[in-house]
Motif scaffolding. Structure first.
Motif, short mmCIF file in Angstrom:
data_model
loop_
_atom_site.label_atom_id
_atom_site.label_comp_id
_atom_site.label_asym_id
_atom_site.label_seq_id
_atom_site.Cartn_x
_atom_site.Cartn_y
_atom_site.Cartn_z
N HIS A 1 -103.77 -8.24 -20.07
CA HIS A 1 -103.36 -8.00 -18.10
C HIS A 1 -102.85 -6.60 -18.11
N ALA A 2 -102.36 -6.36 -16.56
CA ALA A 2 -102.44 -5.49 -15.60
C ALA A 2 -100.99 -5.21 -16.03
N TRP A 3 -100.21 -4.64 -16.14
CA TRP A 3 -98.85 -3.98 -15.97
C TRP A 3 -98.71 -4.08 -14.41
N ASP A 4 -98.77 -4.04 -13.75
CA ASP A 4 -98.48 -3.58 -12.50
C ASP A 4 -98.89 -5.25 -11.57
N ALA A 5 -99.17 -6.29 -12.18
CA ALA A 5 -99.50 -7.31 -11.32
C ALA A 5 -98.25 -8.25 -11.62
N SER A 6 -97.82 -9.28 -11.22
CA SER A 6 -96.85 -10.16 -11.41
C SER A 6 -96.49 -10.19 -12.22
N PHE A 7 -95.30 -10.04 -13.24
CA PHE A 7 -94.60 -10.40 -14.28
C PHE A 7 -94.23 -11.89 -14.23
N GLU A 8 -93.84 -12.84 -12.84
CA GLU A 8 -93.56 -13.99 -13.14
C GLU A 8 -94.90 -14.67 -12.56
N ASP A 9 -96.17 -14.22 -12.09
CA ASP A 9 -96.84 -14.74 -12.54
C ASP A 9 -97.40 -15.08 -13.75
N LEU A 10 -97.35 -13.90 -14.12
CA LEU A 10 -97.81 -14.19 -16.11
C LEU A 10 -97.22 -14.67 -16.98
N ALA A 11 -95.50 -15.32 -16.43
CA ALA A 11 -95.41 -15.39 -17.41
C ALA A 11 -95.77 -17.13 -17.03
N TRP B 1 -108.03 -0.55 -19.02
CA TRP B 1 -107.45 -0.58 -20.86
C TRP B 1 -107.56 -1.65 -20.89
N VAL B 2 -107.89 -2.37 -19.68
CA VAL B 2 -107.76 -4.02 -19.42
C VAL B 2 -109.27 -4.88 -19.55
N LEU B 3 -109.80 -3.68 -18.75
CA LEU B 3 -111.66 -3.96 -19.34
C LEU B 3 -111.67 -3.71 -21.00
N PHE B 4 -110.79 -2.44 -20.85
CA PHE B 4 -111.45 -2.12 -22.67
C PHE B 4 -111.61 -3.09 -23.36
N GLU B 5 -109.81 -3.72 -23.27
CA GLU B 5 -109.30 -5.13 -24.28
C GLU B 5 -110.35 -6.21 -24.02
N ALA B 6 -111.30 -6.47 -22.76
CA ALA B 6 -111.69 -7.66 -22.65
C ALA B 6 -113.34 -7.32 -22.95
N MET B 7 -113.55 -6.27 -23.55
CA MET B 7 -115.09 -5.91 -23.51
C MET B 7 -114.64 -5.98 -24.85
N VAL B 8 -113.56 -5.72 -26.03
CA VAL B 8 -114.20 -6.07 -27.27
C VAL B 8 -114.20 -6.88 -27.38
N ALA B 9 -113.05 -7.78 -26.55
CA ALA B 9 -112.56 -9.10 -27.72
C ALA B 9 -114.48 -10.03 -27.14
N THR C 1 -108.31 -16.40 -18.02
CA THR C 1 -107.46 -17.22 -16.81
C THR C 1 -107.32 -16.40 -15.68
N CYS C 2 -106.52 -17.14 -14.33
CA CYS C 2 -106.19 -16.52 -13.75
C CYS C 2 -104.61 -16.62 -13.64
N SER C 3 -103.49 -15.76 -13.36
CA SER C 3 -102.60 -16.34 -12.49
C SER C 3 -102.27 -16.70 -11.41
N ALA C 4 -102.68 -16.35 -10.68
CA ALA C 4 -102.57 -16.39 -9.56
C ALA C 4 -102.17 -18.47 -9.42
N PRO C 5 -100.78 -18.54 -8.44
CA PRO C 5 -100.60 -19.74 -8.23
C PRO C 5 -101.83 -20.52 -7.80
N VAL D 1 -106.13 -6.91 -10.02
CA VAL D 1 -105.54 -5.77 -9.91
C VAL D 1 -106.56 -5.59 -11.71
N ALA D 2 -106.35 -6.51 -12.51
CA ALA D 2 -106.58 -5.66 -13.43
C ALA D 2 -107.95 -6.32 -14.25
N LEU D 3 -108.95 -6.02 -13.50
CA LEU D 3 -109.87 -5.53 -12.99
C LEU D 3 -110.21 -4.25 -12.77
#
Length: 130
Positions: free
Chosen positions: A19-29, A89-97, A106-110, A83-85
């Motif tokens: 996930h992107a660190w600077d995205a909404s933590f509330e939405d992530l949770a 680093w997020v893209l690196f983790e996604a490519m390895v996975a 998934t999408c954290s947007a409401p 933002v994650a896109l």
């Protein structure tokens, strides 16, 4: 043991979260809570809680590869603004996975990714801007 389910309170996580660190933590949770589908014993590896961010690994690439190898799956959480896109680093983790056959998105947007042609066009523009 968990007082309701009897399951373990800690232990290895089945899902590594990218996930992107600077995205909404509330939405992530909220997104992770929804992802559990009501299963209280679900465990996620979220870096802010599972890694020592004050003493980073000598080789963060190897550390990320090991975290992904140890997880059953990697959940790529794309935030409402995409933002994650735009985070290497997020893209690196996604490519390895993806290479390991472990990627789930998934999408954290409401409203999630949306359910209209306009929403599809908005996401298309976000993906194209990467």
């Amino acid at each position: 043991a968990h007082f309701v389910t009897g399951g373990a309170m800690c232990g290895p996580a089945a899902t590594h979260v990218a996930h992107a660190w600077d995205a909404s933590f509330e939405d992530l949770a909220a997104c992770l809570l929804k992802d559990t589908a009501g299963e209280p014993d679900t465990r996620y590896s979220v870096d802010v809680f599972s890694a020592d961010l004050t003493s980073p690994s000598d080789d963060p690439v190897v550390a990320a590869q090991a975290a992904i190898a140890g997880a059953r799956e990697v959940l790529l959480v794309i935030d409402a603004e995409g933002v994650a896109l735009r985070r290497l680093w997020v893209l690196f983790e996604a490519m390895v996975a993806l290479d390991k056959g472990k990627l789930r998105v998934t999408c954290s947007a409401p409203g999630g990714f949306g359910d209209s042609e306009a929403a599809l066009q908005k996401w298309r523009e976000r993906f194209d801007s990467v």
